[in-house]
Enzyme design. Structure first.
Site, PDB file in Angstrom:
ATOM      1  N   GLY A  57       0.844  -1.199   0.000  1.00 21.97           N
ATOM      2  CA  GLY A  57       0.000   0.000   0.000  1.00 21.97           C
ATOM      3  C   GLY A  57       0.877   1.246   0.000  1.00 21.97           C
ATOM      4  N   HIS A  66       2.783  26.639 -21.580  1.00 20.95           N
ATOM      5  CA  HIS A  66       3.491  25.650 -22.391  1.00 20.95           C
ATOM      6  C   HIS A  66       4.993  25.875 -22.251  1.00 20.95           C
ATOM      7  CE1 HIS A  66       4.319  22.868 -25.643  1.00 20.95           C
ATOM      8  NE2 HIS A  66       5.153  23.765 -26.155  1.00 20.95           N
ATOM      9  N   GLY A 107      -1.448  -1.391   7.053  1.00 23.87           N
ATOM     10  CA  GLY A 107      -2.578  -0.513   7.370  1.00 23.87           C
ATOM     11  C   GLY A 107      -2.398   0.165   8.722  1.00 23.87           C
ATOM     12  N   ARG A 108      -3.335   1.043   9.015  1.00 24.41           N
ATOM     13  CA  ARG A 108      -3.301   1.743  10.300  1.00 24.41           C
ATOM     14  C   ARG A 108      -4.638   1.558  10.987  1.00 24.41           C
ATOM     15  NH1 ARG A 108       0.929   5.414  10.910  1.00 24.41           N
ATOM     16  NH2 ARG A 108      -0.264   6.656  12.386  1.00 24.41           N
ATOM     17  N   ALA A 128       3.788  -2.941   6.925  1.00 25.45           N
ATOM     18  CA  ALA A 128       2.976  -1.786   6.479  1.00 25.45           C
ATOM     19  C   ALA A 128       1.648  -2.313   5.976  1.00 25.45           C
ATOM     20  CB  ALA A 128       3.713  -1.010   5.400  1.00 25.45           C
TER      21      ALA A 128
HETATM   22  P1  NAD Z   1      -2.603   0.568   3.081  1.00 25.32           P
HETATM   23  O1  NAD Z   1      -3.992   0.210   3.429  1.00 25.32           O
HETATM   24  O2  NAD Z   1      -2.345   1.631   2.090  1.00 25.32           O
HETATM   25  O3  NAD Z   1      -1.837  -0.734   2.527  1.00 25.32           O
HETATM   26  C1  NAD Z   1      -1.734  -1.897   3.252  1.00 25.32           C
HETATM   27  C2  NAD Z   1      -1.437  -2.998   2.253  1.00 25.32           C
HETATM   28  O4  NAD Z   1      -1.068  -4.165   2.958  1.00 25.32           O
HETATM   29  C3  NAD Z   1      -2.626  -3.353   1.383  1.00 25.32           C
HETATM   30  O5  NAD Z   1      -2.193  -3.377   0.051  1.00 25.32           O
HETATM   31  C4  NAD Z   1      -3.037  -4.736   1.895  1.00 25.32           C
HETATM   32  O6  NAD Z   1      -3.605  -5.532   0.895  1.00 25.32           O
HETATM   33  C5  NAD Z   1      -1.711  -5.279   2.362  1.00 25.32           C
HETATM   34  N1  NAD Z   1      -1.764  -6.307   3.407  1.00 25.32           N
HETATM   35  C6  NAD Z   1      -2.569  -6.315   4.501  1.00 25.32           C
HETATM   36  N2  NAD Z   1      -2.306  -7.408   5.244  1.00 25.32           N
HETATM   37  C7  NAD Z   1      -1.308  -8.066   4.624  1.00 25.32           C
HETATM   38  C8  NAD Z   1      -0.570  -9.254   4.892  1.00 25.32           C
HETATM   39  N3  NAD Z   1      -0.828  -9.969   5.970  1.00 25.32           N
HETATM   40  N4  NAD Z   1       0.385  -9.637   4.021  1.00 25.32           N
HETATM   41  C9  NAD Z   1       0.646  -8.916   2.909  1.00 25.32           C
HETATM   42  N5  NAD Z   1      -0.015  -7.794   2.605  1.00 25.32           N
HETATM   43  C10 NAD Z   1      -0.965  -7.359   3.446  1.00 25.32           C
HETATM   44  O7  NAD Z   1      -1.882   0.845   4.478  1.00 25.32           O
HETATM   45  P2  NAD Z   1      -0.460   1.469   4.803  1.00 25.32           P
HETATM   46  O8  NAD Z   1       0.407   1.473   3.617  1.00 25.32           O
HETATM   47  O9  NAD Z   1       0.000   0.788   6.041  1.00 25.32           O
HETATM   48  O10 NAD Z   1      -0.849   2.950   5.131  1.00 25.32           O
HETATM   49  C11 NAD Z   1      -1.836   3.211   6.124  1.00 25.32           C
HETATM   50  C12 NAD Z   1      -2.587   4.462   5.814  1.00 25.32           C
HETATM   51  O11 NAD Z   1      -1.743   5.567   6.051  1.00 25.32           O
HETATM   52  C13 NAD Z   1      -3.031   4.598   4.363  1.00 25.32           C
HETATM   53  O12 NAD Z   1      -4.267   3.999   4.118  1.00 25.32           O
HETATM   54  C14 NAD Z   1      -3.086   6.073   4.189  1.00 25.32           C
HETATM   55  O13 NAD Z   1      -4.356   6.520   4.548  1.00 25.32           O
HETATM   56  C15 NAD Z   1      -2.066   6.594   5.159  1.00 25.32           C
HETATM   57  N6  NAD Z   1      -0.845   7.014   4.419  1.00 25.32           N
HETATM   58  C16 NAD Z   1      -0.952   7.985   3.487  1.00 25.32           C
HETATM   59  C17 NAD Z   1       0.168   8.365   2.787  1.00 25.32           C
HETATM   60  C18 NAD Z   1       0.041   9.450   1.765  1.00 25.32           C
HETATM   61  O14 NAD Z   1      -0.935  10.186   1.790  1.00 25.32           O
HETATM   62  N7  NAD Z   1       0.979   9.544   0.833  1.00 25.32           N
HETATM   63  C19 NAD Z   1       1.379   7.743   2.996  1.00 25.32           C
HETATM   64  C20 NAD Z   1       1.462   6.763   3.947  1.00 25.32           C
HETATM   65  C21 NAD Z   1       0.316   6.399   4.660  1.00 25.32           C
END
Ligand code: NAD
Length: 461
Positions: free
Chosen positions: A187, A445, A272-273, A270
């Site tokens: 993610g 441009h 999720g949160r 990473a």
């Molecule tokens: P995310 O939800 O973006 O991604 C988590 C990923 O982990 C998903 O693709 C999911 O399918 C995968 N996953 C979950 N369990 C798993 C497992 N057991 N094995 C393998 N893959 C697994 O979450 P994140 O990257 O942790 O980020 C959390 C939140 O923080 C984001 O949803 C976002 O809202 C926020 N964030 C935003 C930014 C930005 O705005 N640029 C940057 C970082 C974080």
């Protein structure tokens, strides 16, 4: 707390000093409400400033610089092999970037008369908050705003107590540059920090349990990023779950689904949160939480308790600082009696990878799910003069339009600088502009912003 401790009475107490909390507090103060922010660390900035958006973007800037230097070889400029010294890099990130912004927020709070109390706040009821910690006290409030944010979710069933297993907060401290890094989760965070570590020299293996990176994001936009990651990373395993992680001497051994066991120097989790709404005494108010712990609010950020408001990650997806900031202002204005509402049509999202991906409003897949007819206009960056001069033709600009009125309903963009470029689309959606409005607006441009105009024009031909 013992009897005789300090008791303060205020108009508004804000629980949590992140972007949602400080935006709410500053707006309350501007509207003449006496306001206190309670934050465990006694500082304003929250996860975004100290362990999220800001430090990660500082490191991504460095990663971008390294990639640019590498790309420069294509046109005959060779800087030689980069040498990265972690101490000055950490110092720059912590002092010059994060520290400077934190001092700025503290001085804004002072100028606006917002007091910041250090400690853990727990609701006693709908009128009072008890603060535990260094500055124990009771705060009696007319209104409270919950802005307690979110924290990295652990890997279910695989809780390994090893400093080699990092969450995003630990990874942003840059403990070292591991030779072999396993990133669990494809993610936002897995991709952003995976790219940082890859640029700094780690061999990155990324594991994602779904069948693609950035699940839920338009596949056409993800494609150029996926191609870049395939080059940057040692391996990407999709449809794969890590089923076992354990410390093995001075390494970590992990089982990557069908791909077998492998050894890594560090692991970044990473996945999720989750909302930080436990143990703050919300059950002693009338505010309700859903099964995932998110505080239920309406479009005015009101909870079921007339005295308690909530904003930001504590209230659910999308967990983005700019959404929290807008909600914070809405909550403050509603408390002050103004007719404010979180009625935004577009909450832009940006993944700050190389290339960047950004989108807002209605997506093509949402339109398909809702059986809503739309027209889609696209412009490939291969035809952009500016993209050619930058050596960055790996981009795509996309508009989702109402077929009858031509109104811009959604937008997506992938390519260098997409995070800045999405602002025009957000403005177009919020102000109900049409493809014609975009096409007839003179865009400088040669710039990448022209790609919006070009995409819009393609529909008017
Ligand atoms: P995310 O939800 O973006 O991604 C988590 C990923 O982990 C998903 O693709 C999911 O399918 C995968 N996953 C979950 N369990 C798993 C497992 N057991 N094995 C393998 N893959 C697994 O979450 P994140 O990257 O942790 O980020 C959390 C939140 O923080 C984001 O949803 C976002 O809202 C926020 N964030 C935003 C930014 C930005 O705005 N640029 C940057 C970082 C974080």
């Amino acid at each position: 707390m013992v009897m005789g401790d300090l008791v303060q009475e205020v108009d508004v107490v804000v629980l949590g000093g992140g972007p949602g909390g400080y935006s709410a507090a500053f707006r309350c103060a501007e509207l003449g409400l006496e306001t206190i922010v309670v934050d465990a660390d006694k500082k304003l900035g929250g996860a975004c400033l100290f362990e999220g958006c800001i430090p990660s973007k500082a490191l991504l800037h460095v990663a971008g610089l390294l990639s640019e230097a590498e790309r420069a070889r294509e046109f005959g400029v060779d800087f030689g092999a980069p040498r990265v010294d972690l101490d000055p890099l950490r110092k720059w990130k912590t002092e010059r970037v994060v520290g400077r912004l934190a001092r700025g927020l503290a001085s804004v709070a002072k100028a606006k008369g917002v007091e910041v109390v250090g400690g853990r706040g727990v609701f006693e009821d709908s009128r009072a908050l008890r603060v535990e910690g260094d500055e124990p006290q009771k705060i009696v409030f007319k209104h409270a705003i919950v802005a307690t944010g979110s924290a990295p979710a652990p890997l279910p069933g695989l809780d390994v107590a090893s400093e080699r297993v990092m969450d995003s907060t630990a990874a942003l401290d840059l403990p070292d540059i591991p030779a072999e890094l396993l990133v669990i989760g494809g993610g936002y965070i897995g991709l952003e920090l995976g790219q940082v570590y890859a640029a700094l020299g780690s061999r990155v293996t990324l594991v994602e349990m779904t069948d693609g990176l950035l699940p839920g994001v338009d596949r056409e936009l993800v494609q150029p990023l996926a191609r870049r990651c395939e080059k940057l990373f040692a391996a990407i395993h999709l449809r794969t779950k890590v089923t076992d992680v354990r410390e093995a001497g001075d390494a970590i051994e992990a089982t990557l689904g069908d791909h077998g066991r492998a050894r890594f120097d560090r692991v970044l989790v990473a996945v999720g949160r989750r909302a930080q709404t436990d143990a703050i005494g919300l059950d002693r108010t009338k505010a309700a939480r859903d099964a995932r712990g998110f505080v239920a609010i309406d479009d005015r950020c009101r909870t079921a308790d007339p005295r308690v408001y909530a904003v930001g990650d504590a209230t659910g997806e999308p967990m983005l600082a700019h959404r929290a900031m807008r909600q914070g202002k809405v909550a403050a204005e509603v408390i002050a009696g103004r007719p404010s509402a979180f009625d935004n049509a577009a909450v832009p999202a940006v993944v700050f990878t190389d290339p960047e991906i950004a989108w807002c409003g209605l997506s093509e897949s949402e339109a398909a799910r809702e059986k809503r007819p739309v027209k889609v206009a696209k412009f490939q960056w291969a035809a952009s003069g500016r993209a050619a001069t930058l050596g960055r033709t790996d981009g795509l600009t996309k508009l989702i339009l109402d077929p009858d009125s031509g109104r811009v309903l959604g937008a997506g963009i992938v390519g260098a600088g997409a995070g800045e470029l999405i602002a025009e689309a957000a403005l177009a959606i919020e102000s109900a502009m049409t493809a014609e409005d975009l096409a007839l607006t003179i865009h400088t441009h040669p710039t990448l912003s022209e790609t919006w105009m070009e995409a819009a024009e393609s529909l008017l031909r």
